[in-house]
Design an enzyme around this catalytic site. Structure first.
Site, PDB file in Angstrom:
ATOM      1  N   SER A   1       0.657  -1.089  -0.238  1.00  0.00           N
ATOM      2  CA  SER A   1      -0.008  -0.087   0.135  1.00  0.00           C
ATOM      3  C   SER A   1       0.881   1.229  -0.168  1.00  0.00           C
ATOM      4  CB  SER A   1      -0.782   0.092   1.193  1.00  0.00           C
ATOM      5  OG  SER A   1      -0.248  -0.036   2.237  1.00  0.00           O
TER       6      SER A   1
ATOM      7  N   LYS B   1     -12.071  -0.585   0.943  1.00  0.00           N
ATOM      8  CA  LYS B   1     -11.352   0.123   0.056  1.00  0.00           C
ATOM      9  C   LYS B   1     -11.961   0.259  -1.202  1.00  0.00           C
ATOM     10  CE  LYS B   1      -7.085  -1.054   2.786  1.00  0.00           C
ATOM     11  NZ  LYS B   1      -7.267   0.130   3.775  1.00  0.00           N
TER      12      LYS B   1
ATOM     13  N   HIS C   1      -5.773  -3.931  -0.927  1.00  0.00           N
ATOM     14  CA  HIS C   1      -5.693  -2.936  -1.965  1.00  0.00           C
ATOM     15  C   HIS C   1      -5.743  -3.363  -3.192  1.00  0.00           C
ATOM     16  CE1 HIS C   1      -4.806   0.779   0.529  1.00  0.00           C
ATOM     17  NE2 HIS C   1      -3.995  -0.274   1.334  1.00  0.00           N
TER      18      HIS C   1
HETATM   19  C1  LIG Z   1      -2.696  -5.106   3.384  1.00  0.00           C
HETATM   20  C2  LIG Z   1      -3.606  -4.735   4.393  1.00  0.00           C
HETATM   21  N1  LIG Z   1      -4.277  -5.186   4.947  1.00  0.00           N
HETATM   22  C3  LIG Z   1      -5.254  -4.787   6.041  1.00  0.00           C
HETATM   23  C4  LIG Z   1      -5.481  -3.347   5.980  1.00  0.00           C
HETATM   24  C5  LIG Z   1      -6.464  -2.924   6.922  1.00  0.00           C
HETATM   25  O1  LIG Z   1      -7.799  -3.012   6.378  1.00  0.00           O
HETATM   26  P1  LIG Z   1      -8.876  -2.736   7.167  1.00  0.00           P
HETATM   27  O2  LIG Z   1      -9.222  -1.213   7.544  1.00  0.00           O
HETATM   28  O3  LIG Z   1     -10.073  -3.465   6.684  1.00  0.00           O
HETATM   29  O4  LIG Z   1      -8.539  -3.325   8.587  1.00  0.00           O
HETATM   30  C6  LIG Z   1      -4.860  -2.573   5.045  1.00  0.00           C
HETATM   31  C7  LIG Z   1      -5.161  -1.251   4.959  1.00  0.00           C
HETATM   32  O5  LIG Z   1      -4.700  -0.246   5.267  1.00  0.00           O
HETATM   33  C8  LIG Z   1      -3.861  -3.076   4.412  1.00  0.00           C
HETATM   34  O6  LIG Z   1      -3.132  -2.290   3.227  1.00  0.00           O
END
Ligand SMILES: Cc1ncc(COP(=O)(O)O)c(C=O)c1O
Length: 407
Positions: free
Chosen positions: A196, A259, A230
């Site tokens: 990300s 997202k 993402h």
């Molecule tokens: C790879 C990854 N996993 C998990 C998350 C977290 O997602 P959530 O907001 O649904 O917990 C993110 C977001 O920033 C992410 O980039």
């Protein structure tokens, strides 16, 4: 009793964070959403500020958060069942929308079953609690998201049962697999689909191929897990994410509805046995209230849209705007990391300049995030731009012009 002594200690710890440059800035408060009008995409107004802002730091890649069909679906579900579940899933907190969303996301990712969570963060932790035992060895990419790192900490008992490979370095992944101690029965290789902070992707086809070649060495095999938070919805010809982009089929797919799908919540998609283990063993699933029916209904609608002609158009718009922005940066001679993902990093490589550029864009009505040490290594200071399908040609042009005028 008072917390006075604790407050003093905490203040000292917080001061230390500030000194190390690790403190998060004060949170801005969005007060108004202004829908797209004419040549302009949506604008946002912040509390205490009269300007209107273009948001280039939103993960809502397909711009579904404000889609009338999602809002309508959330409304209808709320009117039917109310705003809260009243209990956790196993104490009659499971509503028809939870079940439908699980079936929907499992089908979308082409897996037999799914479990939904409040977030991808808790999904990662839940997976670790469900599939790990003392003879499990975990291997992850060095640049994995914090939630995966946390999941590996939860799962890696004892902690030497863990390996980290250099970012996207397949030779180093092999080294990690070679170094698994004798006696280990189960190996989990876990990685982000899209990284990300950089917008680059894991070569999942190569990873799965390598893992397959080690599979027979371990009683329960080598299990590949992608967290495609993402990627899902925003990547691949039909929005099925990084596995589709790489033409690969990892064993377990984790993701978020928060997202590209524009809603909230996380999921794990996998075999029936893995998902039943999650239901039985994942504390972050069992002992916490589930998503609201409004979130579930909106997420179901988001997947339906993503999987329709309208979704293809949104993906096309997203790709077009991303290309426009990437080409614009290139035209200005700016350094970036190439690739088709709507996360577009601008490598500034200097802390002061990064802060100055973020402030300059803010003062000119553009919201972006600057990444400086220790979030990124010194010298890798970056501004992360995130393109969304709702951004117009004029919006992107305007931002490129602003960047051109900055010195
Ligand atoms: C790879 C990854 N996993 C998990 C998350 C977290 O997602 P959530 O907001 O649904 O917990 C993110 C977001 O920033 C992410 O980039």
């Amino acid at each position: 009793m008072s917390t006075h002594k604790l407050d003093i200690s905490l203040e000292q710890e917080l001061d230390a964070l500030k000194l190390e440059g690790r403190a998060k800035p004060t949170e801005r408060i969005i007060e108004h959403y202004i829908p797209p009008k004419g040549n302009n995409g949506p604008r946002y107004k912040l509390e205490g500020n009269d300007n209107e802002f273009i948001r280039l730091n939103s993960n809502s890649y397909l711009s579904l958060s404000n889609h009338p069909d999602l809002i309508d679906a959330a409304d209808k579900a709320t009117h039917k069942f109310g705003v809260g579940p009243g209990a956790v899933r196993f104490i009659d907190g499971t509503f028809v929308y939870h079940d439908r969303l699980e079936k929907k996301v499992a089908a979308f990712t082409n897996k037999p079953a799914a479990k939904i969570f409040n977030s991808a963060y808790t999904a990662n932790c839940g997976l670790a609690l469900s599939i790990s035992n003392k003879k499990t060895h975990w291997i992850g990419d060095k640049l994995n998201h914090n939630s995966i790192i946390r999941a590996m900490r939860i799962s890696s008992i004892p902690k030497e049962n863990k390996g980290i490979f250099k970012h996207n370095d397949m030779a180093d992944l092999k080294r990690c697999l070679d170094e698994v101690s004798p006696g280990m029965e189960r190996v989990v290789v876990i990685f982000d689909g899209i990284f990300s902070m950089r917008g680059d992707y894991a070569p999942i086809n190569e990873i799965t191929k390598i893992c397959k070649s080690y599979d027979s060495k371990f009683k329960d095999g080598v299990i590949t897990v992608v967290d495609d938070s993402h990627g899902i919805g925003a990547y691949g010809d039909t929005g099925r994410g990084t596995p589709e982009f790489c033409n690969a089929a990892p064993d377990i797919i984790i993701g978020t509805f928060g997202k590209a799908f524009g809603v909230n919540g996380g999921f794990i998609c996998a075999s029936n046995s893995i998902i039943e283990s999650v239901r039985q063993k994942a504390d972050t699933y069992i002992y916490t209230n589930p998503l609201s029916v409004a979130d579930c209904a909106a997420a179901i609608k988001a997947i339906d849209i993503c999987d329709s002609a309208q979704g293809r158009q949104l993906l096309f718009d997203l790709q077009k705007r991303t290309n426009q922005f990437r080409q614009g940066l290139e035209g200005l001679g700016k350094e970036s990391i190439t690739g088709p993902h709507p996360v577009v990093p601008l490598l500034v490589r200097d802390t002061t300049k990064t802060h100055d550029l973020v402030n300059y864009l803010f003062n000119n009505g553009v919201l972006v995030v600057g990444l400086t040490f220790p979030v990124v290594p010194k010298g890798d200071e970056t501004i992360r731009f995130q393109i969304n399908a709702c951004h117009t040609f004029a919006d992107i042009n305007h931002v490129i012009e602003l960047l051109d005028q900055f010195d």
